[in-house]
Design a protein around this motif. Structure first.
Motif, mmCIF file in Angstrom:
data_model
loop_
_atom_site.group_PDB
_atom_site.id
_atom_site.type_symbol
_atom_site.label_atom_id
_atom_site.label_comp_id
_atom_site.label_asym_id
_atom_site.label_seq_id
_atom_site.Cartn_x
_atom_site.Cartn_y
_atom_site.Cartn_z
ATOM 1 N N ALA A 148 0.831 -1.210 0.000
ATOM 2 C CA ALA A 148 0.000 0.000 0.000
ATOM 3 C C ALA A 148 0.862 1.255 0.000
ATOM 4 O O ALA A 148 0.588 2.219 -0.737
ATOM 5 N N LEU A 149 1.900 1.238 0.809
ATOM 6 C CA LEU A 149 2.772 2.412 0.888
ATOM 7 C C LEU A 149 3.604 2.570 -0.369
ATOM 8 O O LEU A 149 3.838 3.699 -0.835
ATOM 9 N N ASP A 150 4.034 1.434 -0.924
ATOM 10 C CA ASP A 150 4.865 1.484 -2.120
ATOM 11 C C ASP A 150 4.095 2.041 -3.316
ATOM 12 O O ASP A 150 4.648 2.715 -4.189
ATOM 13 N N GLY A 151 2.796 1.766 -3.379
ATOM 14 C CA GLY A 151 1.999 2.241 -4.502
ATOM 15 C C GLY A 151 1.365 3.599 -4.282
ATOM 16 O O GLY A 151 0.618 4.079 -5.147
ATOM 17 N N GLU A 152 1.630 4.182 -3.161
ATOM 18 C CA GLU A 152 1.024 5.477 -2.847
ATOM 19 C C GLU A 152 1.829 6.619 -3.451
ATOM 20 O O GLU A 152 3.067 6.655 -3.352
ATOM 21 N N ASN A 153 1.150 7.541 -4.068
ATOM 22 C CA ASN A 153 1.810 8.721 -4.632
ATOM 23 C C ASN A 153 1.870 9.806 -3.565
ATOM 24 O O ASN A 153 0.848 10.165 -2.967
ATOM 25 N N VAL A 154 3.055 10.308 -3.339
ATOM 26 C CA VAL A 154 3.246 11.338 -2.320
ATOM 27 C C VAL A 154 3.964 12.529 -2.926
ATOM 28 O O VAL A 154 4.591 12.429 -3.988
ATOM 29 N N SER A 155 3.904 13.612 -2.245
ATOM 30 C CA SER A 155 4.591 14.810 -2.716
ATOM 31 C C SER A 155 6.088 14.671 -2.520
ATOM 32 O O SER A 155 6.563 13.782 -1.811
ATOM 33 N N GLU A 163 10.069 6.672 2.091
ATOM 34 C CA GLU A 163 11.187 5.726 1.977
ATOM 35 C C GLU A 163 11.608 5.204 3.343
ATOM 36 O O GLU A 163 11.972 4.031 3.479
ATOM 37 N N ARG A 164 11.555 6.065 4.336
ATOM 38 C CA ARG A 164 11.927 5.623 5.681
ATOM 39 C C ARG A 164 10.934 4.585 6.205
ATOM 40 O O ARG A 164 11.317 3.566 6.770
#
Length: 226
Positions: A148-155, A163-164
């Motif tokens: 879920a975190l890997d596929g999330e688009n963030v600013s 990444e942390r």
């Protein structure tokens, strides 16, 4: 007192044959008969398990695991076909020790070799099965979080945090593990407890001497009293 000693001496002389024979007979019986009266052999087996590591307060804690394995609910689950009387006997014979923060030993003994093997196998298998299920659930949660975190688009400002968090989750996934068997001892036979034939022969002689003493000496003191 002198008369008593004289009478005792006469009784000893008169009954010398059976006074000597009785301790010898009981001694021989004590040496021969126990070979058929010794306790039955028992069998013992032991298994060492390394506890899992997936943040479970019960299954990952070697101080709690012994209480878990001896609980009525767990034993009923591990040995569903056994009656409560037998489960109580299993609980009494089951020995569980925490060897370290991550190792426990499970020992069991019984009169029957097959019983010893089956009970120890049932208990360890039930524990490992439940442990594996809890581990798989924990690992799945971590994997889902990573995906879920890997596929999330963030600013751009949040990329460092992302990444942390990913690093921490992946590192956690690498470190979690299920419980496993690290050592198991085959079923060993142990002789039943009991006195050795020599000790029982000595005991037989002592009993014979005691009986002879009562029949020779005590009546004289009673006669003197009356």
């Amino acid at each position: 007192m002198k008369d008593i000693l004289i009478r005792i001496a006469r009784r000893l002389k008169k009954n010398s044959i059976w006074i000597i024979a009785l301790p010898l007979i009981l001694g021989v019986l004590g040496y021969l008969l126990p070979s058929q009266m010794e306790g039955k052999s028992s069998y013992a087996a032991q298994i060492t398990i390394a506890s899992g590591n997936y943040d479970n307060p019960l299954y990952n804690n070697t101080e709690e695991i012994p209480l878990l394995l001896k609980s009525d609910s767990f034993l009923k689950e591990a040995l569903p076909e056994e009656k409560e009387e037998y489960l109580a006997e299993v609980k009494e014979k089951l020995v569980i020790n925490a060897e370290s923060d991550s190792l426990i030993t499970i020992s069991y003994s019984d009169r029957e070799k097959e019983r010893t093997e089956s009970v120890l196998d049932a208990i360890s298998s039930a524990f490992l099965k439940k442990d594996q299920a809890l581990f798989a659930k924990r690992e799945a949660v971590i994997s889902q979080s990573i995906d879920a975190l890997d596929g999330e688009n963030v600013s751009e400002d949040s990329k460092v945090d992302k990444e942390r968090f990913l690093y921490e989750l992946k590192n956690t996934k690498l470190n979690v593990k299920a419980a496993s068997i690290v050592d198991s001892e085959t079923v060993n036979e142990a002789s039943g407890e009991g006195m050795s034939p020599k000790k029982k022969a000595v005991l037989g002689v002592l009993i014979g001497v005691t009986i002879a003493f009562f029949f020779i000496v005590i009546p004289e003191f009673f006669r003197e009293s009356f």
